[in-house]
Design a protein around this motif. Structure first.
Motif, PDB file in Angstrom:
ATOM      1  N   THR A   1       0.850  -1.188   0.000  1.00  0.00           N
ATOM      2  CA  THR A   1       0.000   0.000   0.000  1.00  0.00           C
ATOM      3  C   THR A   1       0.884   1.236   0.000  1.00  0.00           C
ATOM      4  O   THR A   1       1.884   1.305   0.700  1.00  0.00           O
ATOM      5  CB  THR A   1      -0.989   0.003   1.179  1.00  0.00           C
ATOM      6  OG1 THR A   1      -1.989   0.988   0.914  1.00  0.00           O
ATOM      7  CG2 THR A   1      -0.334   0.346   2.505  1.00  0.00           C
ATOM      8  N   HIS A   2       0.508   2.193  -0.847  1.00  0.00           N
ATOM      9  CA  HIS A   2       1.272   3.445  -0.923  1.00  0.00           C
ATOM     10  C   HIS A   2       0.530   4.528  -0.149  1.00  0.00           C
ATOM     11  O   HIS A   2      -0.658   4.740  -0.332  1.00  0.00           O
ATOM     12  CB  HIS A   2       1.438   3.865  -2.386  1.00  0.00           C
ATOM     13  CG  HIS A   2       1.944   5.253  -2.564  1.00  0.00           C
ATOM     14  ND1 HIS A   2       3.216   5.631  -2.205  1.00  0.00           N
ATOM     15  CD2 HIS A   2       1.354   6.381  -3.035  1.00  0.00           C
ATOM     16  CE1 HIS A   2       3.378   6.931  -2.458  1.00  0.00           C
ATOM     17  NE2 HIS A   2       2.252   7.407  -2.965  1.00  0.00           N
ATOM     18  N   ILE A   3       1.249   5.171   0.753  1.00  0.00           N
ATOM     19  CA  ILE A   3       0.658   6.259   1.531  1.00  0.00           C
ATOM     20  C   ILE A   3       1.553   7.478   1.358  1.00  0.00           C
ATOM     21  O   ILE A   3       2.752   7.388   1.543  1.00  0.00           O
ATOM     22  CB  ILE A   3       0.589   5.904   3.030  1.00  0.00           C
ATOM     23  CG1 ILE A   3      -0.066   4.537   3.227  1.00  0.00           C
ATOM     24  CG2 ILE A   3      -0.169   6.965   3.802  1.00  0.00           C
ATOM     25  CD1 ILE A   3      -0.031   4.059   4.655  1.00  0.00           C
ATOM     26  N   CYS A   4       0.944   8.607   1.004  1.00  0.00           N
ATOM     27  CA  CYS A   4       1.781   9.790   0.846  1.00  0.00           C
ATOM     28  C   CYS A   4       2.049  10.392   2.208  1.00  0.00           C
ATOM     29  O   CYS A   4       1.305  10.181   3.150  1.00  0.00           O
ATOM     30  CB  CYS A   4       1.098  10.816  -0.041  1.00  0.00           C
ATOM     31  SG  CYS A   4       1.130  10.358  -1.756  1.00  0.00           S
ATOM     32  N   TYR A   5       3.083  11.178   2.260  1.00  0.00           N
ATOM     33  CA  TYR A   5       3.471  11.763   3.541  1.00  0.00           C
ATOM     34  C   TYR A   5       2.330  12.572   4.136  1.00  0.00           C
ATOM     35  O   TYR A   5       1.710  13.388   3.499  1.00  0.00           O
ATOM     36  CB  TYR A   5       4.695  12.656   3.375  1.00  0.00           C
ATOM     37  CG  TYR A   5       5.142  13.238   4.680  1.00  0.00           C
ATOM     38  CD1 TYR A   5       4.997  14.593   4.931  1.00  0.00           C
ATOM     39  CD2 TYR A   5       5.649  12.405   5.668  1.00  0.00           C
ATOM     40  CE1 TYR A   5       5.382  15.111   6.147  1.00  0.00           C
ATOM     41  CE2 TYR A   5       6.037  12.928   6.872  1.00  0.00           C
ATOM     42  CZ  TYR A   5       5.900  14.282   7.115  1.00  0.00           C
ATOM     43  OH  TYR A   5       6.266  14.776   8.310  1.00  0.00           O
TER      44      TYR A   5
ATOM     45  N   PRO B   1      10.469   5.467  -6.133  1.00  0.00           N
ATOM     46  CA  PRO B   1      10.299   6.923  -5.970  1.00  0.00           C
ATOM     47  C   PRO B   1       9.281   7.228  -4.858  1.00  0.00           C
ATOM     48  O   PRO B   1       8.557   6.348  -4.428  1.00  0.00           O
ATOM     49  CB  PRO B   1       9.759   7.382  -7.322  1.00  0.00           C
ATOM     50  CG  PRO B   1       9.975   6.239  -8.269  1.00  0.00           C
ATOM     51  CD  PRO B   1       9.958   5.004  -7.433  1.00  0.00           C
ATOM     52  N   ASP B   2       9.228   8.498  -4.445  1.00  0.00           N
ATOM     53  CA  ASP B   2       8.299   8.929  -3.401  1.00  0.00           C
ATOM     54  C   ASP B   2       6.847   8.681  -3.756  1.00  0.00           C
ATOM     55  O   ASP B   2       6.019   8.397  -2.899  1.00  0.00           O
ATOM     56  CB  ASP B   2       8.444  10.449  -3.179  1.00  0.00           C
ATOM     57  CG  ASP B   2       9.490  10.763  -2.137  1.00  0.00           C
ATOM     58  OD1 ASP B   2      10.018   9.815  -1.524  1.00  0.00           O
ATOM     59  OD2 ASP B   2       9.764  11.954  -1.929  1.00  0.00           O
ATOM     60  N   CYS B   3       6.503   8.901  -5.016  1.00  0.00           N
ATOM     61  CA  CYS B   3       5.108   8.895  -5.432  1.00  0.00           C
ATOM     62  C   CYS B   3       5.097   8.627  -6.933  1.00  0.00           C
ATOM     63  O   CYS B   3       6.142   8.363  -7.518  1.00  0.00           O
ATOM     64  CB  CYS B   3       4.490  10.259  -5.082  1.00  0.00           C
ATOM     65  SG  CYS B   3       2.690  10.281  -5.100  1.00  0.00           S
ATOM     66  N   GLY B   4       3.925   8.694  -7.544  1.00  0.00           N
ATOM     67  CA  GLY B   4       3.833   8.513  -8.988  1.00  0.00           C
ATOM     68  C   GLY B   4       4.659   9.575  -9.711  1.00  0.00           C
ATOM     69  O   GLY B   4       4.779  10.704  -9.253  1.00  0.00           O
TER      70      GLY B   4
HETATM   71 ZN   LIG Z   1       1.799   9.431  -3.404  1.00  0.00          ZN
END
Ligand SMILES: [Zn+2]
Lengths: 373, 330
Positions: free
Chosen positions: A218-222, A302-305
């Motif tokens: 699961t990807h969670i942004c900061y 990477p951090d995000c898309g």
């Molecule tokens: Zn993200």
């Protein structure tokens, strides 16, 4: 620690598997085609042909750059919530809402019962997987985020909307697995927004992943991680993909206090910056992560898309990342066994293992209590 | 008991029609240098007038300028202060809206009026009273990066900002504002700073002249703080009921010495409230309020809704209020 899970699924990945968060920039020809499609100047078929061409390009790029776990690049998606809201019965597209400055988006409204309309992403997953022998991740948006990023006219509260969405996403997950997907990423960037709602976000994800033979990320942004950590470790997935480079790496401090007990996809590229990170900088970031996460549990991405970067920036950043990982892998291989053990099982890690055992035990007990009821 | 229909603060600046999207186009044109600052301001003025008209038409009795000129509720004020630079985007509480974060480089100071000119314009074009809105010193400070050793601790910055905002309160009162709204959503998550907020609001309150000072909080449950909020040096207390299931009971039990702004209409969701949800709460709390007046308003700024829904919420508010009062008469 989920290496065993991966092997059980028949996936052998190198140390520090490299991957990406999901989206890649759309080439100019596709952006133009999407605009023309919106103005009804071209047919769906024409647009789809170009989406396929762009998907082929990105799959080939990922292979060439040397990534280990690939994505389809989401060339056929716009917004990560709107894509699903557009397809799923129960949603209607709402009017414009401002997101910042002069930026606006159409926010979906839940107006009826949410249902699974049949496969939403499987066709694209199959298409992409047909182009490579490396694993392609199934890519979905999680029920909590779809709920949080939509208005709700229909369900009595946020929780019931979220659980209804979980039922639909579960069906998509099952269909992806039937098609052959082994790694499925379910993004929940909104997860850290309302800490008090974490329990039902966890319940929803349980509905989505429970008993499904796949490796879940699961990807969670900061966000406000300090409010949901370590509680968020109860989230039923194998791998958390977190934005790290743009957060000043302060999560590492958090992990030192409360050991992280899942696999971690460690974001090492700032997706908001045009600047291409040097592989030395990426290496430095990974080495920091290795201080608190055992090498078997670490993924790099990477951090995000990357969809907001140019094609060239995305390529450059990923090349730096893969180069850095290769160097670290070599160094880990060369490190004498005893020293390696020390890196792996530093005092922090030792404590961590103890905690994991305790945690597992607690979880078991909780489950048993549940069964008794 | 008089129940006044008030708008909260912000209002959607674009709508579905091409005409209603002229400000969005103007921003882009201004950025590309295609229109002059004057052209841009004229368009902004016309949109302010349009949303004031829309609120009045929907039956609202205390209006706002919709904060149409504000980039966001933090940087619009912070950018006008000395020693403040504006940085990257940060999520605004639990919304999907992002504000530009101020970086404090040195001692903050006012640099001329902040919103009093905006207030004067709105009042001139409005058929009903206008309520100017300021983001409070605590929320401004808590949303900023402090890069100077002068403000190693938060309170110093909060109090310096309070002095700047006090001047603005004085100017707004002088310009004829009857109610001045100060927004402090950040305090709900930091109850330990209530005493600091008390000091800060005192500075503002000393500048208010004959106008009334309203403190509005939202985006979290104010119930645990309700008694402390009653102690603050303000005249009106605005409360967000959408996060606070036990707030009606608490008010019914403790009453209120202050005029309340009842945020019973959800400014974050499109679902239209129904009488059976709203009336029991009004019945419970209105008899416990002193002062003979309360405000009925959305729970937060309406900019989180699309334009059509925002105006529908205002119309609904009037419908609910009128039905409720008529019912009482029968
Ligand atoms: Zn993200």
């Amino acid at each position: 620690m989920s290496r065993a899970k991966l092997e059980k699924l028949g996936l052998t990945l190198p140390l520090l598997p490299t991957s990406t968060v999901g989206s890649f920039p759309k080439p100019d020809y596709l952006l133009q085609a999407r605009a023309r499609f919106a103005r009804k100047e071209i047919a769906q078929k024409e647009l789809e042909a170009l989406e396929k061409r762009a998907t082929e390009f990105w799959v080939q790029q990922q292979e060439e750059i040397g990534l280990d776990v690939l994505v389809d690049g989401e060339q056929y998606r716009g917004d990560m919530v709107a894509y699903f809201a557009d397809i799923m019965p129960g949603f209607r597209m709402g009017g414009l809402v401002r997101s910042y400055g002069n930026r606006y988006y159409h926010k979906p409204i839940i107006v009826g019962e949410i249902r699974w309309p049949g496969p939403m992403t499987v066709k694209w997953w199959k298409f992409a997987q047909g182009l490579t022998s490396k694993p392609i991740k199934g890519m979905l948006t999680g029920p909590y985020t779809i709920m949080d990023w939509s208005f709700n006219d229909y369900y009595t509260d946020r929780k019931s909307a979220c659980l209804a969405l979980a039922g639909a996403i579960r069906k998509e997950v099952e269909t992806l697995v039937e098609a052959g997907a082994k790694v499925i990423q379910i993004d929940e960037p909104a997860l850290s927004v309302r800490p008090e709602e974490l329990p039902f976000a966890i319940e929803a994800m349980q509905m989505v992943t429970d008993g499904v033979p796949a490796y879940f990320i699961t990807h969670i942004c900061y966000g406000a991680f300090e409010f949901i950590y370590p509680r968020m470790l109860r989230f039923p997935v194998h791998n958390f993909d977190l934005e790290m480079s743009n957060s000043g790496l302060d999560l590492i401090g958090l992990f030192k206090k409360h050991p992280f007990n899942k696999d971690l996809s460690f974001g090492v590229l700032d997706v908001h910056s045009h600047k291409i990170e040097s592989s030395a900088l990426v290496k430095e970031r990974i080495e920091k992560a290795l201080q608190v996460i055992p090498k078997e549990a670490l993924w790099v991405d990477p951090d995000c898309g990357l969809k907001t970067r140019t094609v060239e920036e995305a390529q450059g950043k990923l090349r730096s990342m893969v180069a850095a990982v290769k160097e670290i892998r070599q160094a880990l291989d060369k490190t004498p066994k005893r020293k390696q053990r020390r890196i792996e099982v530093g005092s922090v890690v030792k404590k961590r293992r103890k905690k994991i055992r305790k945690h597992k035990y607690k979880k078991m007990r909780r489950r048993m209590r549940h069964k008794k009821k | 008991m008089e129940l006044v229909l008030a708008n909260h603060s912000s209002y959607p600046r674009v709508g579905a029609s091409r005409e209603q999207q002229r400000l969005r186009r103007a921003y882009a044109q201004r950025e590309r240098g295609e229109i002059s600052a004057d052209d841009f301001n004229r368009i902004q003025d016309s949109v302010v007038a349009e949303v004031i008209e829309e609120q009045a038409h929907a039956g609202c009795e205390l209006l706002t300028d919709g904060q149409i000129r504000w980039v966001d509720s933090i940087s619009h004020l912070a950018a006008r202060l000395d020693q403040v630079e504006i940085n990257g985007l940060l999520r605004y509480f639990d919304t999907n809206f992002y504000f530009r974060q101020p970086v404090i480089k040195g001692r903050v100071a006012g640099n001329g009026p902040l919103v009093v000119e905006e207030f004067r314009y709105a009042r001139a074009v409005s058929p009903r009273p206008i309520k100017p809105v300021l983001t409070g010193p605590y929320t401004l400070a808590a949303s900023s990066i402090r890069e100077t050793p002068l403000y190693r601790d938060l309170p110093t910055l909060v109090l310096d900002l309070s002095e700047v905002l006090a001047q603005e309160v004085r100017a707004l009162a002088g310009a004829g504002a009857e109610v001045i709204q100060v927004e402090e959503p950040a305090i709900l998550k930091h109850p330990k700073d209530l005493r600091l907020l008390h000091k800060a609001l005192k500075l503002l309150s000393q500048a208010k002249g004959s106008s009334q000072l309203a403190l509005y909080t939202y985006f979290a449950d104010a119930t645990p703080l309700y008694e402390s909020l009653q102690e603050l040096p303000v005249d009106i207390l605005g409360l967000d009921f959408t996060y606070a299931p036990r707030l009606p009971e608490t008010i019914a039990r403790l009453g209120s010495r202050k005029t309340l702004g009842l945020g019973l209409i959800d400014g974050r969701n499109t679902r239209m409230e129904a009488a059976p949800q709203v009336f029991p709460i009004l019945e419970k709390i209105l008899p416990r309020l002193s002062g003979g007046i309360a405000y009925l308003n959305p729970s937060c700024g309406l900019e989180y809704l699309p334009r059509d829904k925002a105006v529908a919420k205002l119309r609904l508010m009037k419908e609910l209020r009128d039905t409720f009062l008529q019912r009482g008469k029968r």
